[in-house]
Design an enzyme around this catalytic site. Structure first.
Site, short mmCIF file in Angstrom:
data_model
loop_
_atom_site.label_atom_id
_atom_site.label_comp_id
_atom_site.label_asym_id
_atom_site.label_seq_id
_atom_site.Cartn_x
_atom_site.Cartn_y
_atom_site.Cartn_z
N CYS A 2 3.42 8.42 14.62
CA CYS A 2 4.22 8.78 15.82
C CYS A 2 3.54 7.42 17.11
CB CYS A 2 4.04 10.12 16.44
SG CYS A 2 4.72 11.04 15.33
N ARG A 28 4.06 2.62 13.84
CA ARG A 28 3.60 4.01 13.79
C ARG A 28 4.48 5.18 13.14
NH1 ARG A 28 -1.02 3.90 17.13
NH2 ARG A 28 -0.96 6.00 17.20
N TRP A 74 6.74 9.71 12.96
CA TRP A 74 6.48 10.00 11.71
C TRP A 74 6.25 11.34 11.35
CZ3 TRP A 74 2.19 11.99 8.68
CH2 TRP A 74 2.32 11.69 7.51
N ASN A 100 2.35 12.89 19.86
CA ASN A 100 1.68 12.27 18.73
C ASN A 100 0.72 13.21 18.32
OD1 ASN A 100 0.72 10.72 16.75
ND2 ASN A 100 -0.34 9.26 18.10
N GLY A 101 0.67 13.65 17.12
CA GLY A 101 -0.27 14.66 16.82
C GLY A 101 0.16 15.94 16.00
N GLU A 468 -7.67 -2.50 -4.13
CA GLU A 468 -6.75 -2.84 -3.08
C GLU A 468 -5.38 -3.52 -3.41
OE1 GLU A 468 -6.68 -2.16 -0.18
OE2 GLU A 468 -5.41 -4.07 0.71
N LYS A 472 -1.98 -2.23 -2.39
CA LYS A 472 -0.88 -3.21 -1.72
C LYS A 472 0.23 -3.02 -2.42
CE LYS A 472 -2.32 -3.28 1.27
NZ LYS A 472 -3.25 -3.06 2.16
N GLU A 475 2.19 0.34 -2.20
CA GLU A 475 2.51 0.51 -0.80
C GLU A 475 3.93 -0.07 -0.63
OE1 GLU A 475 -0.45 -0.75 1.53
OE2 GLU A 475 -0.05 0.84 3.17
N HIS A 491 -11.52 4.01 -21.47
CA HIS A 491 -11.81 5.52 -21.62
C HIS A 491 -10.58 6.24 -21.32
CE1 HIS A 491 -16.09 4.64 -22.24
NE2 HIS A 491 -15.95 3.87 -21.21
N LYS A 590 1.22 3.25 10.13
CA LYS A 590 -0.03 2.34 10.26
C LYS A 590 -1.13 3.20 10.57
CE LYS A 590 -1.53 -2.11 10.70
NZ LYS A 590 -1.84 -2.47 9.39
C1 AGP Z 1 -3.30 -0.09 4.19
O1 AGP Z 1 -2.35 -0.91 3.65
C2 AGP Z 1 -2.71 1.26 4.42
N1 AGP Z 1 -1.75 0.93 5.39
C3 AGP Z 1 -3.79 2.51 4.78
O2 AGP Z 1 -4.36 2.56 3.49
C4 AGP Z 1 -4.91 2.14 5.86
O3 AGP Z 1 -5.98 1.12 5.24
C5 AGP Z 1 -5.58 3.47 6.21
O4 AGP Z 1 -4.68 4.31 6.60
C6 AGP Z 1 -6.87 3.27 6.88
O5 AGP Z 1 -6.50 2.90 8.11
P1 AGP Z 1 -7.49 2.31 9.17
O6 AGP Z 1 -8.06 1.32 8.57
O7 AGP Z 1 -6.69 2.13 10.52
O8 AGP Z 1 -8.48 3.45 9.35
#
Ligand code: AGP
Length: 595
Positions: A2, A28, A74, A100-101, A468, A472, A475, A491, A590
């Protein structure tokens, strides 16, 4: 998670300013967007879906007024829909609220308000706030008193703002969610994040938890919950508005991948003594931890795994924890330095883990990108990664900068002064540029964009890179992808491997880790899985690979950064070929400001 925005002082342009702000905050959340402008009445326009739906609506019928607020959502309580979109109003439509929250006690408050005759029109937790305000107004409170009375009743995390019919001010407050004011000569803004108003001003005031701000045509003031005035510092933002545009790239993510050499230069500038081969971090002078515990989420957790490995290599016990797990069952802390790795500096899980650690007596360090963020304000020490604003929901340049900053931190805070590694770190901006210029990830993506699943494997410092790479890819492509420590494949996960599940193997150097990874690659090759090798050419992995993504020869710790660039490009091009919404992947946001 949000985004909220508000503006007072530009009466003829309030709507334009809010829409501009929302376009900068859409990262956001993009489940819905809405605005409320106050004049003698409160005019609300809000729509499910991306901002474009609201843009179309206000083109036809534009609300107007000298004071306004806007929201991009969001979803937490109630599915994305017009009715659950913010702003929310009271029964009479006299007040509009954005939030937001999460309001934890909303059900209890809602039951009470419903019993008192209030009619709710949404499933959200937020809607209790305008109704609480309405009750207080009915009891004779002023706008400001009613706003404060409502906030007194709610528990949870929030950045909240409200406007009133016939009012000339925006009232706002925060608790565990970000809120910043933008100060200009004749206008004042509020937002969850600076890009919302950076085009108009570079002067900002960060609100602290429990502070209230009133913004009107005469300016702004900040006070405590008890109404005591608070003297605030005005900070100047050191980046330009253009940095939050796409600069001709199709997507923010691609732009941000290409920005990595510059981001890394900024991160390293003035911190690596080129002649002496030393790293100096003034901000961490005297910080020499005997044990380190990293806490982080998502991509930042992968950076934390990498950072922990660097400290262990330097002889300092270190471990990385998922912040959401750490907060409920933290390990014995002893004299550990607890390091929160968070790009945004606002991730609720990470902030909670750090608060838990502090409560148990630990000293804390923030490794973050955002100046003035909550994490930076709450921790004992802060190391900025200096990547510049990152808009794409999928973190790219900030991950590279986190890895670079973790190297700086490990060199500065331990006895590790490996000159070759420091030299490789100094050269990182140009080696990353080489990878970007020469990458053939687009053609590999073309060959495999229809695969059933993707498995990423690596050992040592390449293990977090494998995790990672998988995060990526999943995501932004919505395809199944998993990262494994290469030795773990046999395993269990090997059962998943088929001739339509490429295995992406990160193999750098020619040591034991590389040799063992090559053996793991032979195991998947024997089971007909296509193999994509990300390599510096030092091992013989190419013999077993169907495709090779090459990186220049370098030190192991910088090789991990370079390999990751290839994986970013692979994920990007795969998502692009699948026509995905790369900068705004479904269901994600984000900055995750709820636990
Ligand atoms: C990364 O591509 C993601 N959007 C997500 O995993 C992100 O890294 C995570 O939410 C942590 O965010 P921050 O680094 O702002 O704490």
């Amino acid at each position: 998670m949000c985004g909220i925005v508000g503006c007072v002082g530009r009466p003829d342009e309030t709507l334009d300013v809010l829409m501009h702000g929302l376009s900068k905050l859409e990262y956001r959340g993009y489940d819905s967007a809405g605005v409320a402008l106050a004049n003698s009445a409160v005019e609300i326009e809000k729509h499910e879906g991306e901002l474009v739906n609201l843009e179309r609506a206000v083109d036809d019928d534009a609300p107007s007024g000298p004071v306004g607020i806007g929201h991009t959502r969001w979803s937490t309580h109630g599915p994305p829909s017009d009715r659950n979109s913010h702003p929310h109003a009271d029964c009479e439509g006299e007040v509009a609220v954005i939030h937001n929250g999460i309001i934890e006690n909303f059900q209890e408050v809602k039951d009470e308000l419903t019993a008192a005759g209030h009619e709710f029109t949404s499933d959200t937790d937020t809607e209790v706030v305008p109704h609480l305000i309405e009750s207080a107004l009915a009891d004779g409170a002023s706008h400001e008193e009613a706003f404060r009375a409502a906030i007194e009743r709610v528990e949870g995390s929030y950045a909240i703002a409200a406007v009133f019919a016939g009012g000339d001010a925006v009232f706002c407050t925060r608790q565990d969610s970000p809120l910043v004011l933008g100060i200009d000569d004749d206008a004042t803004y509020l937002a969850s994040d600076v890009p919302a108003f950076r085009e108009f001003t570079d002067r900002v005031v960060y609100l602290e938890d429990g502070e209230f701000a009133r913004i009107d045509a005469d300016g702004w003031d900040v006070s405590t919950a008890d109404g005591e005035p608070v003297e605030k510092t005005i900070h100047t933002v050191n980046w330009d508005a253009e940095e939050t545009g796409k600069s001709g790239y199709d997507h923010f993510m691609l732009k941000e991948i290409h920005e990595q050499p510059r981001a890394l230069r900024q991160c390293l500038r003035g911190r690596v003594d080129e002649l002496g081969g030393q790293v100096e971090l003034d901000e961490l002078a005297g910080v020499r931890p005997t044990t380190v515990q990293f806490v982080a989420c998502g991509t930042s957790y992968h950076a934390a795994l990498y950072g922990a490995e660097l400290f262990r290599e330097a002889g300092v016990p270190a471990q990385a924890f998922l912040a959401s797990e750490y907060v409920t069952s933290p390990p014995p802390i002893g004299d550990a330095l607890v390091v929160g790795v968070t790009q945004s500096g606002e991730t609720a899980d990470t902030l909670s883990a750090l608060r838990e650690a502090r409560q148990r007596g630990a000293r804390t360090l923030a490794l973050t990108n955002v100046v003035g963020s909550t994490v930076a304000r709450e921790c004992d020490h802060t190391l900025y990664i200096r990547a510049g604003p990152e808009i794409g929901v999928a973190a790219s340049k900030t991950f590279a900068s986190q890895l670079a900053a973790l190297n700086l931190f490990a060199f500065a805070a331990t006895d590790d002064h490996d000159r070759e590694a420091i030299g490789a770190l100094r050269d990182l901006p140009s080696t990353v540029q080489e990878v970007i210029d020469d990458s053939s990830a687009a053609s590999v993506a073309e060959a495999y964009h229809d695969a059933d699943a993707y498995f990423f494997i690596g050992r040592g410092l390449n293990y977090p890179v494998a995790l990672e790479g998988a995060l990526k890819l999943k995501e932004i492509t919505y395809r199944h992808a998993e990262g494994f420590a290469a030795g773990e494949l046999k395993h269990g996960p090997l059962a998943l491997v088929t001739d339509n599940s490429p295995v992406i193997a990160i193999t750098t150097g020619d040591g034991e880790l590389a040799r063992k990874t090559v053996n793991n690659v032979k195991e998947v090759e024997a089971r007909d899985a296509p193999v994509i090798a990300v390599t510096d050419g030092q091992s013989d992995i190419e013999r077993y690979a169907d495709h090779v993504l090459t990186i220049p020869e370098t030190q192991p710790r910088t090789a991990a950064v370079l390999a990751n660039v290839q994986l970013q490009l692979l994920a990007y091009h795969t998502a692009d070929q699948l026509g995905r919404s790369i900068d705004k992947p479904r269901n994600l946001a984000k900055s995750v400001t709820v636990e």
